[in-house]
Scaffold this motif. Structure first.
Motif, PDB file in Angstrom:
ATOM      1  N   LEU A 145       0.875  -0.930  -0.056  1.00 37.05           N
ATOM      2  CA  LEU A 145      -0.010  -0.144  -0.056  1.00 37.05           C
ATOM      3  C   LEU A 145       0.779   1.260  -0.239  1.00 37.05           C
ATOM      4  O   LEU A 145       0.660   2.227  -0.549  1.00 37.05           O
ATOM      5  CB  LEU A 145      -0.993  -0.140   1.169  1.00 37.05           C
ATOM      6  N   LYS A 146       1.859   1.231   0.556  1.00 35.52           N
ATOM      7  CA  LYS A 146       2.822   2.366   0.973  1.00 35.52           C
ATOM      8  C   LYS A 146       3.261   2.698  -0.573  1.00 35.52           C
ATOM      9  O   LYS A 146       3.766   4.090  -0.764  1.00 35.52           O
ATOM     10  CB  LYS A 146       3.845   2.149   1.897  1.00 35.52           C
ATOM     11  N   MET A 147       3.509   1.772  -1.326  1.00 33.77           N
ATOM     12  CA  MET A 147       4.083   2.051  -2.769  1.00 33.77           C
ATOM     13  C   MET A 147       2.935   2.419  -3.868  1.00 33.77           C
ATOM     14  O   MET A 147       3.206   2.693  -5.064  1.00 33.77           O
ATOM     15  CB  MET A 147       4.840   0.704  -3.271  1.00 33.77           C
ATOM     16  N   LEU A 148       1.780   2.260  -3.472  1.00 39.84           N
ATOM     17  CA  LEU A 148       0.602   2.852  -4.414  1.00 39.84           C
ATOM     18  C   LEU A 148       0.514   4.239  -4.108  1.00 39.84           C
ATOM     19  O   LEU A 148       0.483   4.987  -3.290  1.00 39.84           O
ATOM     20  CB  LEU A 148      -0.626   1.868  -3.985  1.00 39.84           C
ATOM     21  N   PRO A 149      -0.403   4.694  -5.527  1.00 46.94           N
ATOM     22  CA  PRO A 149      -0.626   6.237  -5.551  1.00 46.94           C
ATOM     23  C   PRO A 149      -1.623   6.601  -4.587  1.00 46.94           C
ATOM     24  O   PRO A 149      -1.839   7.773  -4.519  1.00 46.94           O
ATOM     25  CB  PRO A 149      -0.760   6.563  -7.154  1.00 46.94           C
ATOM     26  N   LYS A 150      -2.538   5.702  -3.883  1.00 49.06           N
ATOM     27  CA  LYS A 150      -3.599   6.069  -3.046  1.00 49.06           C
ATOM     28  C   LYS A 150      -4.755   6.903  -3.579  1.00 49.06           C
ATOM     29  O   LYS A 150      -5.089   7.866  -3.181  1.00 49.06           O
ATOM     30  CB  LYS A 150      -3.310   6.466  -1.824  1.00 49.06           C
ATOM     31  N   LYS A 151      -4.815   6.563  -4.885  1.00 50.39           N
ATOM     32  CA  LYS A 151      -6.103   7.510  -5.414  1.00 50.39           C
ATOM     33  C   LYS A 151      -7.388   6.874  -4.969  1.00 50.39           C
ATOM     34  O   LYS A 151      -8.530   7.738  -5.205  1.00 50.39           O
ATOM     35  CB  LYS A 151      -6.150   7.530  -7.105  1.00 50.39           C
ATOM     36  N   ASN A 152      -7.437   5.590  -4.896  1.00 50.08           N
ATOM     37  CA  ASN A 152      -8.796   5.029  -4.528  1.00 50.08           C
ATOM     38  C   ASN A 152      -9.676   5.089  -5.560  1.00 50.08           C
ATOM     39  O   ASN A 152     -10.943   5.584  -5.584  1.00 50.08           O
ATOM     40  CB  ASN A 152      -9.347   5.442  -3.093  1.00 50.08           C
ATOM     41  N   CYS A 153      -9.416   5.216  -6.908  1.00 51.40           N
ATOM     42  CA  CYS A 153      -9.877   5.535  -7.826  1.00 51.40           C
ATOM     43  C   CYS A 153     -10.829   4.186  -8.583  1.00 51.40           C
ATOM     44  O   CYS A 153     -11.939   4.122  -9.376  1.00 51.40           O
ATOM     45  CB  CYS A 153      -9.230   5.984  -9.236  1.00 51.40           C
ATOM     46  N   GLY A 154     -10.276   2.928  -8.183  1.00 47.78           N
ATOM     47  CA  GLY A 154     -10.922   1.781  -8.590  1.00 47.78           C
ATOM     48  C   GLY A 154     -10.793   1.299 -10.183  1.00 47.78           C
ATOM     49  O   GLY A 154     -11.472   0.251 -10.598  1.00 47.78           O
ATOM     50  N   GLU A 155     -10.107   1.905 -10.693  1.00 48.10           N
ATOM     51  CA  GLU A 155      -9.739   1.525 -11.991  1.00 48.10           C
ATOM     52  C   GLU A 155      -8.897   0.207 -12.231  1.00 48.10           C
ATOM     53  O   GLU A 155      -8.844  -0.573 -13.333  1.00 48.10           O
ATOM     54  CB  GLU A 155      -8.631   2.566 -12.752  1.00 48.10           C
ATOM     55  N   CYS A 156      -8.438  -0.386 -11.081  1.00 48.69           N
ATOM     56  CA  CYS A 156      -8.090  -1.696 -10.831  1.00 48.69           C
ATOM     57  C   CYS A 156      -9.217  -2.761 -10.698  1.00 48.69           C
ATOM     58  O   CYS A 156      -8.896  -3.962 -10.595  1.00 48.69           O
ATOM     59  CB  CYS A 156      -6.910  -1.718  -9.960  1.00 48.69           C
ATOM     60  N   ASP A 157     -10.259  -2.126 -10.662  1.00 52.34           N
ATOM     61  CA  ASP A 157     -11.371  -3.186 -10.535  1.00 52.34           C
ATOM     62  C   ASP A 157     -11.579  -3.356  -9.145  1.00 52.34           C
ATOM     63  O   ASP A 157     -12.268  -4.533  -8.656  1.00 52.34           O
ATOM     64  CB  ASP A 157     -11.598  -4.346 -11.366  1.00 52.34           C
ATOM     65  N   ILE A 158     -11.035  -2.815  -8.219  1.00 52.50           N
ATOM     66  CA  ILE A 158     -11.194  -2.936  -6.952  1.00 52.50           C
ATOM     67  C   ILE A 158     -11.218  -1.561  -6.257  1.00 52.50           C
ATOM     68  O   ILE A 158     -10.494  -0.682  -6.732  1.00 52.50           O
ATOM     69  CB  ILE A 158      -9.816  -3.601  -6.281  1.00 52.50           C
ATOM     70  N   PRO A 159     -12.350  -1.248  -5.443  1.00 56.19           N
ATOM     71  CA  PRO A 159     -12.614   0.009  -4.992  1.00 56.19           C
ATOM     72  C   PRO A 159     -11.585   0.806  -4.227  1.00 56.19           C
ATOM     73  O   PRO A 159     -11.710   2.216  -4.395  1.00 56.19           O
ATOM     74  CB  PRO A 159     -13.707  -0.368  -3.849  1.00 56.19           C
ATOM     75  N   THR A 160     -10.664   0.203  -3.448  1.00 57.11           N
ATOM     76  CA  THR A 160      -9.745   0.904  -2.727  1.00 57.11           C
ATOM     77  C   THR A 160      -8.457   0.465  -2.866  1.00 57.11           C
ATOM     78  O   THR A 160      -8.051  -0.705  -3.311  1.00 57.11           O
ATOM     79  CB  THR A 160      -9.879   0.967  -1.284  1.00 57.11           C
ATOM     80  N   CYS A 161      -7.215   1.364  -2.819  1.00 55.45           N
ATOM     81  CA  CYS A 161      -5.852   0.939  -2.869  1.00 55.45           C
ATOM     82  C   CYS A 161      -5.661   0.038  -1.866  1.00 55.45           C
ATOM     83  O   CYS A 161      -5.080  -0.927  -2.113  1.00 55.45           O
ATOM     84  CB  CYS A 161      -5.102   2.155  -2.822  1.00 55.45           C
ATOM     85  N   LEU A 162      -6.164  -0.029  -0.669  1.00 54.06           N
ATOM     86  CA  LEU A 162      -5.975  -1.145   0.751  1.00 54.06           C
ATOM     87  C   LEU A 162      -6.348  -2.477   0.133  1.00 54.06           C
ATOM     88  O   LEU A 162      -5.605  -3.268   0.098  1.00 54.06           O
ATOM     89  CB  LEU A 162      -6.661  -0.522   1.938  1.00 54.06           C
ATOM     90  N   ALA A 163      -7.516  -2.383  -0.469  1.00 52.41           N
ATOM     91  CA  ALA A 163      -8.102  -3.862  -0.726  1.00 52.41           C
ATOM     92  C   ALA A 163      -7.288  -4.302  -1.944  1.00 52.41           C
ATOM     93  O   ALA A 163      -6.945  -5.515  -1.912  1.00 52.41           O
ATOM     94  CB  ALA A 163      -9.517  -3.754  -1.114  1.00 52.41           C
ATOM     95  N   PHE A 164      -6.719  -3.595  -2.710  1.00 50.10           N
ATOM     96  CA  PHE A 164      -5.882  -3.849  -4.032  1.00 50.10           C
ATOM     97  C   PHE A 164      -4.471  -4.234  -3.374  1.00 50.10           C
ATOM     98  O   PHE A 164      -4.185  -5.714  -3.635  1.00 50.10           O
ATOM     99  CB  PHE A 164      -5.855  -2.735  -4.846  1.00 50.10           C
ATOM    100  N   ALA A 165      -3.869  -3.660  -2.478  1.00 45.09           N
ATOM    101  CA  ALA A 165      -2.786  -4.027  -2.043  1.00 45.09           C
ATOM    102  C   ALA A 165      -2.807  -5.471  -1.301  1.00 45.09           C
ATOM    103  O   ALA A 165      -1.937  -6.354  -1.235  1.00 45.09           O
ATOM    104  CB  ALA A 165      -2.158  -3.118  -1.082  1.00 45.09           C
TER     105      ALA A 165
END
Ligand code: SF4
Length: 204
Positions: free
Chosen positions: A9-29
């Protein structure tokens, strides 16, 4: 070493945009850490972070492909040891073992079983995938490899010997149907590595 979800998560941009098809960066991480999502799914992550995360989440044993065409068998590439931890990426391989000093009837019987063997296990058809040929004198590995390829063309081949010259001749006999080579020891390790670098060989 594997990274935790928080480290990713610390290396992600933390936009929480959902473009990865997962709603939040935390869930994606968390999914990337669990091996359930690829870091490439985030279009905003930096190349540097991609490299760091990709390397940390790479399987400890690389994927190897033994044989070619209908005989090709894929192994390795696994990130867990037990199925309940996640899932196995590749099907478990089944093999028959033929020693080069066996009599013709025994060898023919094993080749037939390699061709015919299959059973259904919880909805998955399992079949024999590989023939392992063990160097025990009698026929050469090369001659036995030719016999197996002729009699069981859908089987990948494992050549087993501590004699590097025998393995090299066997691998050359296999041609494009590149075998897995087995038998490196402390004494022959350097010769094995030299052989593994040659184009006739898939892996050692
Ligand atoms: S696409 Fe990237 S920035 Fe957007 S939610 Fe997914 S991980 Fe976060």
């Amino acid at each position: 070493m594997a990274l935790t979800g928080i480290q990713i998560l610390k290396m992600l941009p933390k936009k929480n945009c959902g473009e990865c098809d997962i709603p939040t960066c935390l869930a994606f991480a968390m999914k990337v850490a669990a091996g359930q999502a690829e870091i490439e799914a985030c279009p905003y992550v930096s190349d540097e972070a991609k490299a760091t995360i990709g390397e940390a989440s790479a399987p400890p044993i690389r994927t190897i492909k033994i044989g070619a065409g209908d005989a090709q068998f894929t192994a390795g590439g696994e990130t867990c040891q037990f199925r309940h931890e996640k899932r196995f990426e590749n099907q478990t391989g089944l093999a028959v073992l033929i020693a080069t000093d066996e009599d013709a009837a025994s060898i023919d019987g094993k080749i037939k079983r390699a061709n015919d063997f299959e059973y259904e296990r919880v909805g998955v058809m399992m079949r024999n995938n590989l023939v392992a040929i063990k160097d025990k004198g009698g026929a050469s590995l090369a001659d036995m490899a030719k016999k197996v390829m002729e009699g069981a063309p859908k089987q990948a081949i494992i050549l087993m010997s501590d004699n590097v010259e025998s393995l090299k001749a066997g691998a050359e006999a296999c041609g494009d149907n590149k075998p897995l080579l087995y038998g490196a020891t402390g004494e022959n390790a350097e010769a094995f590595v030299d052989l593994a670098r040659q184009p006739v060989v898939q892996s050692v």
